[in-house]
Scaffold this active site. Sequence first.
Site, PDB file in Angstrom:
ATOM      1  N   PHE A 149       0.838  -1.387   0.071  1.00  0.00           N
ATOM      2  CA  PHE A 149      -0.046   0.043   0.016  1.00  0.00           C
ATOM      3  C   PHE A 149       0.938   1.233   0.039  1.00  0.00           C
ATOM      4  O   PHE A 149       0.378   2.335  -0.456  1.00  0.00           O
ATOM      5  CB  PHE A 149      -0.831   0.009   1.264  1.00  0.00           C
ATOM      6  CG  PHE A 149      -0.187   0.430   2.467  1.00  0.00           C
ATOM      7  CD1 PHE A 149      -0.019   1.848   2.712  1.00  0.00           C
ATOM      8  CD2 PHE A 149       0.361  -0.545   3.328  1.00  0.00           C
ATOM      9  CE1 PHE A 149       0.531   2.216   3.992  1.00  0.00           C
ATOM     10  CE2 PHE A 149       0.936  -0.107   4.480  1.00  0.00           C
ATOM     11  CZ  PHE A 149       1.072   1.400   4.964  1.00  0.00           C
ATOM     12  N   CYS A 281       9.473   2.183   3.438  1.00  0.00           N
ATOM     13  CA  CYS A 281      10.568   1.177   3.911  1.00  0.00           C
ATOM     14  C   CYS A 281      11.996   1.670   4.031  1.00  0.00           C
ATOM     15  O   CYS A 281      12.877   0.706   4.399  1.00  0.00           O
ATOM     16  CB  CYS A 281      10.371  -0.154   2.385  1.00  0.00           C
ATOM     17  SG  CYS A 281      10.992   0.612   1.121  1.00  0.00           S
TER      18      CYS A 281
END
Length: 498
Positions: A149, A281
């Site tokens: 997402f 990330c």
Amino acid sequence: MREVHHFIGGKAVTGKSGRFGDIYNPNTGEVQARVALATQAELAGAVEAAKAALPGWAGTNPQRRARVMFEFKRLVEANMNELAHLLSSEHGKVIADSKGDIQRGLDVVEFACGVPHLLKGEYTEGAGPGIDVFSMRQALGVCAGITPFNFPAMIPCWMSAVAVACGNTFILKPSEKDPSVPMRLAELMLEAGAPAGVLNVVNGDKVAVDAILSHPDIKAVSFVGSSDIAQYVYATGTAHGKRVQAMGGAKNHGIIMPDANMEQAVKDIVGAAYGSAGERCMALPVAVPVGKKTADEFVERMTAEAQKLKIGISTDNDAHYGPVVSAQHKAKIESYIQMGVDEGAKLVLDGRGHSLQGHEKGFFIGPSLFDHVKPGMKSYHEEIFGPVLQVIRAETLEEAAALPSNHQYGNGCAIFTSNGRAAREFAAQVNVGMVGINVPIPVPVAYHTFGGWKRSAFGDTNQHGPEGIKFWTKIKTVTQRWPEGDVGDQAFVIPTMG
Ligand code: NAD
């Protein structure tokens, strides 16, 4: 209510499963749309469309495929505002971050525009008497990408732009939390001139993922998401004979040396830790100041800076970050904050219970800051993926560098220092895939390659750059000779013996 279905064979296809997922507006906490969740048969239908498009597309010369990429880039740029608002409304990141998400995707599209050059093989003339050897890179066939997402524009482009430019046809299975931008990208790829069936989008959950992993006609799968699922995708996909790369979670460390420019380091880390609500990330959720003086100063300055952050709705141009993606994710982040407290770390700033006036049901969390976090703590070992910065104090560079090296994740890390030798040594030795030196978020540019180590990536090849070309193609090596007339005593000899 708006519904998002599938994009198969160049057109919108209504899902027939009767199963739907909710798409929230994280600013308000309300369901704003629903997304159809595909069946195995629907996925198989997309494979048929991609197979039908394959011979024509793989046979299109690379320069023409590159022209489609150029046009796709132009169209995405022309639609930047619409796409950024759509992205923000489903993800919750602020518009500037959404534009960054799209731009980083376009950087890879730009890289893919160079595909005629990137696919050029190697050639050896006269490897033996009258013998030449050459290699070519050929498309794999029908390929698939499964995306998370948190970057609904960039990550679909990492995969699909390179795969499609290389001559493959593609099925994208985006995150069910924010599927609308990937759908628009597929429409724009068609408008750019990619024939119907070259880029398909199948929305769904585990059912669609499992259908991809077991389909005999899908040759390669690229995955980005959390580590347990990445490992599952890698194990299952390879067991079905596919080429698989699967990127997982992260816990990136930023080491602050006593000789660092502290003002700059704090400014960089506040953005890297809290930007996009920590849902990157390559965020820096762990800071490791070296020495007590550095640590005391870092925590003091960081506390002051974090308190200045403005949390707002995703269309608020003054907001530094918006809500997190879902109520579930908000609850998970808050539970990690409680875990840190229970484990004995010092909670300097507590972002829980943050409420935004007029948007009380939105998924907002204020910035949290922990000091005196210890390596054995579970809240440190695991990925939180929210606006939480954990400070671990170290006495020496050696002790600091051991932290990212020994952590289960190895995506990125950074060092802030003015000592070139120490930085060079750190970059060479640390057991992590991407390193920043005075760069807080060392995401490599598109013509280099993106990928972590350890539980941050399963498989051998990275995303985009030369590794991307390698992943999405197979190499063929041809040895040729054209003997004249009667071959007679020109019996073939192995080139090295010629
Ligand atoms: P996720 O693992 O929940 O979902 C990723 C994809 O897997 C989605 O398309 C989802 O539909 C699918 N999926 C979810 N559960 C599944 C199951 N049980 N079986 C099969 N498929 C399943 O990840 P997310 O929450 O969407 O994204 C956040 C995660 O992604 C974080 O861990 C983050 O670190 C990671 N991430 C990693 C990178 C990287 O390059 N290493 C980049 C971005 C995000």
